[in-house]
Design an enzyme around this catalytic site. Structure first.
Site, PDB file in Angstrom:
ATOM      1  N   GLY A  47      -7.114  -4.674  18.187  1.00  0.00           N
ATOM      2  CA  GLY A  47      -6.332  -3.757  17.355  1.00  0.00           C
ATOM      3  C   GLY A  47      -6.861  -2.343  17.223  1.00  0.00           C
ATOM      4  O   GLY A  47      -6.107  -1.426  16.934  1.00  0.00           O
ATOM      5  N   GLU A  70     -12.679  -0.483  13.016  1.00  0.00           N
ATOM      6  CA  GLU A  70     -11.749  -1.610  12.851  1.00  0.00           C
ATOM      7  C   GLU A  70     -10.361  -1.080  12.490  1.00  0.00           C
ATOM      8  O   GLU A  70     -10.226  -0.055  11.815  1.00  0.00           O
ATOM      9  CB  GLU A  70     -12.325  -2.543  11.769  1.00  0.00           C
ATOM     10  CG  GLU A  70     -11.448  -3.691  11.335  1.00  0.00           C
ATOM     11  CD  GLU A  70     -11.152  -4.731  12.388  1.00  0.00           C
ATOM     12  OE1 GLU A  70     -10.769  -4.331  13.500  1.00  0.00           O
ATOM     13  OE2 GLU A  70     -11.256  -5.936  12.096  1.00  0.00           O
ATOM     14  N   ASP A  71      -9.343  -1.776  12.950  1.00  0.00           N
ATOM     15  CA  ASP A  71      -7.982  -1.328  12.670  1.00  0.00           C
ATOM     16  C   ASP A  71      -7.616  -1.520  11.203  1.00  0.00           C
ATOM     17  O   ASP A  71      -7.115  -0.610  10.549  1.00  0.00           O
ATOM     18  CB  ASP A  71      -6.969  -2.054  13.577  1.00  0.00           C
ATOM     19  CG  ASP A  71      -7.102  -3.582  13.537  1.00  0.00           C
ATOM     20  OD1 ASP A  71      -7.990  -4.108  12.835  1.00  0.00           O
ATOM     21  OD2 ASP A  71      -6.310  -4.255  14.216  1.00  0.00           O
ATOM     22  N   ASP A 127      -8.441  -6.705   5.768  1.00  0.00           N
ATOM     23  CA  ASP A 127      -7.470  -7.563   5.094  1.00  0.00           C
ATOM     24  C   ASP A 127      -8.239  -8.485   4.136  1.00  0.00           C
ATOM     25  O   ASP A 127      -8.649  -8.066   3.057  1.00  0.00           O
ATOM     26  CB  ASP A 127      -6.716  -8.313   6.205  1.00  0.00           C
ATOM     27  CG  ASP A 127      -5.521  -9.103   5.719  1.00  0.00           C
ATOM     28  OD1 ASP A 127      -4.688  -8.554   5.009  1.00  0.00           O
ATOM     29  OD2 ASP A 127      -5.431 -10.292   6.073  1.00  0.00           O
ATOM     30  N   VAL A 182       1.791  -4.949   9.095  1.00  0.00           N
ATOM     31  CA  VAL A 182       2.088  -3.691   9.784  1.00  0.00           C
ATOM     32  C   VAL A 182       1.774  -3.801  11.271  1.00  0.00           C
ATOM     33  O   VAL A 182       0.907  -4.592  11.678  1.00  0.00           O
ATOM     34  CB  VAL A 182       1.310  -2.503   9.166  1.00  0.00           C
ATOM     35  CG1 VAL A 182       1.854  -2.151   7.800  1.00  0.00           C
ATOM     36  CG2 VAL A 182      -0.185  -2.783   9.115  1.00  0.00           C
TER      37      VAL A 182
HETATM   38  P1  IMP Z   1      -9.644  -9.977   7.867  1.00  0.00           P
HETATM   39  O1  IMP Z   1     -10.777 -10.758   8.423  1.00  0.00           O
HETATM   40  O2  IMP Z   1      -8.675 -10.825   7.099  1.00  0.00           O
HETATM   41  O3  IMP Z   1     -10.053  -8.747   7.084  1.00  0.00           O
HETATM   42  O4  IMP Z   1      -8.777  -9.632   9.118  1.00  0.00           O
HETATM   43  C1  IMP Z   1      -8.639  -8.461   9.684  1.00  0.00           C
HETATM   44  C2  IMP Z   1      -7.892  -8.678  10.979  1.00  0.00           C
HETATM   45  O5  IMP Z   1      -6.611  -9.329  10.779  1.00  0.00           O
HETATM   46  C3  IMP Z   1      -7.570  -7.340  11.547  1.00  0.00           C
HETATM   47  O6  IMP Z   1      -8.593  -6.914  12.389  1.00  0.00           O
HETATM   48  C4  IMP Z   1      -6.281  -7.585  12.275  1.00  0.00           C
HETATM   49  O7  IMP Z   1      -6.571  -8.025  13.573  1.00  0.00           O
HETATM   50  C5  IMP Z   1      -5.605  -8.686  11.519  1.00  0.00           C
HETATM   51  N1  IMP Z   1      -4.585  -8.148  10.594  1.00  0.00           N
HETATM   52  C6  IMP Z   1      -4.591  -8.214   9.254  1.00  0.00           C
HETATM   53  N2  IMP Z   1      -3.497  -7.654   8.718  1.00  0.00           N
HETATM   54  C7  IMP Z   1      -2.769  -7.201   9.760  1.00  0.00           C
HETATM   55  C8  IMP Z   1      -1.497  -6.514   9.850  1.00  0.00           C
HETATM   56  O8  IMP Z   1      -0.823  -6.174   8.866  1.00  0.00           O
HETATM   57  N3  IMP Z   1      -1.069  -6.231  11.115  1.00  0.00           N
HETATM   58  C9  IMP Z   1      -1.775  -6.559  12.226  1.00  0.00           C
HETATM   59  N4  IMP Z   1      -2.956  -7.193  12.183  1.00  0.00           N
HETATM   60  C10 IMP Z   1      -3.452  -7.511  10.965  1.00  0.00           C
HETATM   61 MG    MG Z   2      -8.711  -6.370  14.179  1.00  0.00          MG
END
Ligand code: IMP
Ligand code: MG
Length: 187
Positions: free
Chosen positions: A53, A108-109, A112, A162
């Protein structure tokens, strides 16, 4: 402001959340802040993009930086059966460069739940970098399951899925120039 037309294939998308000009301006501001903070890094700065991402964000950010830096990538994956509860993350592809004594900036993109960056920052800290910071383009603070504070944040966004500017839904929409909100998907 004139609404931005969505391409016809994107009936899944409800609206443009952040347009391309706004993204470009914010990436510029982030680059200025990073330039300022890493003035003393003596060419030892490495940007580590989290695939897939972050690839567009990293490309744009890297080209706006004046401070010398190298780039590298890692790829991570969550265990599908447990990610919602425990956030088990595993490394699919590691960096090619040794991070010891480097100033490491994770790119990082989107932040979450926080599991990915929590895992990654612990993993990288164990490699004795000279410093470790994180830049995220997007932050969804309402979704956090484990505390994590990035050093630089592009935009805070609400709890919606998104796509665009590198972010996907099932590998679709990564190349949209803006960040769009998806309509809820029927399961
Ligand atoms: P975390 O470990 O839950 O913080 O996950 C983060 C990862 O989930 C990001 O690097 C994205 O790859 C994916 N992600 C979370 N939300 C979105 C979204 O709204 N769109 C696309 N990818 C997302
Ligand atoms: Mg990611």
């Amino acid at each position: 402001m004139t609404p931005i037309a969505l391409p016809p294939l994107t009936k899944d998308l409800s609206r443009v959340l952040i347009d391309a000009d706004t993204i470009a301006r914010r990436v510029n501001e982030l680059a200025l802040a990073i330039d300022r903070d890493y003035r003393e890094s003596k060419e030892n700065l490495i940007l580590v993009g989290v695939l897939k991402g972050s690839f567009i964000f990293l490309a744009d950010l890297s080209r706006k930086l004046n401070v010398k830096h190298s780039i590298d990538f890692i790829s991570l994956s969550s265990y599908p059966d447990s990610s919602e509860i425990t956030g088990n993350v595993r490394m699919i592809m590691d960096t090619r460069e040794n991070l010891e004594n480097k100033h490491v900036l994770i790119v990082e993109d989107i932040l979450d739940s926080g599991f990915t960056l929590d895992y990654l920052s612990r993993n990288f800290e164990a490699r004795n970098p000279a410093s470790l910071k994180t830049v995220v383009l997007l932050d969804k603070p309402q979704r956090r399951k484990i505390p994590f504070k990035p050093d630089y944040i592009g935009f805070e966004i609400p709890d919606v899925w998104v796509v665009g500017y590198g972010l996907d839904y099932a590998e679709k929409y990564r190349t949209l120039p803006y960040i769009a909100q998806m309509n809820p998907v029927d399961c």
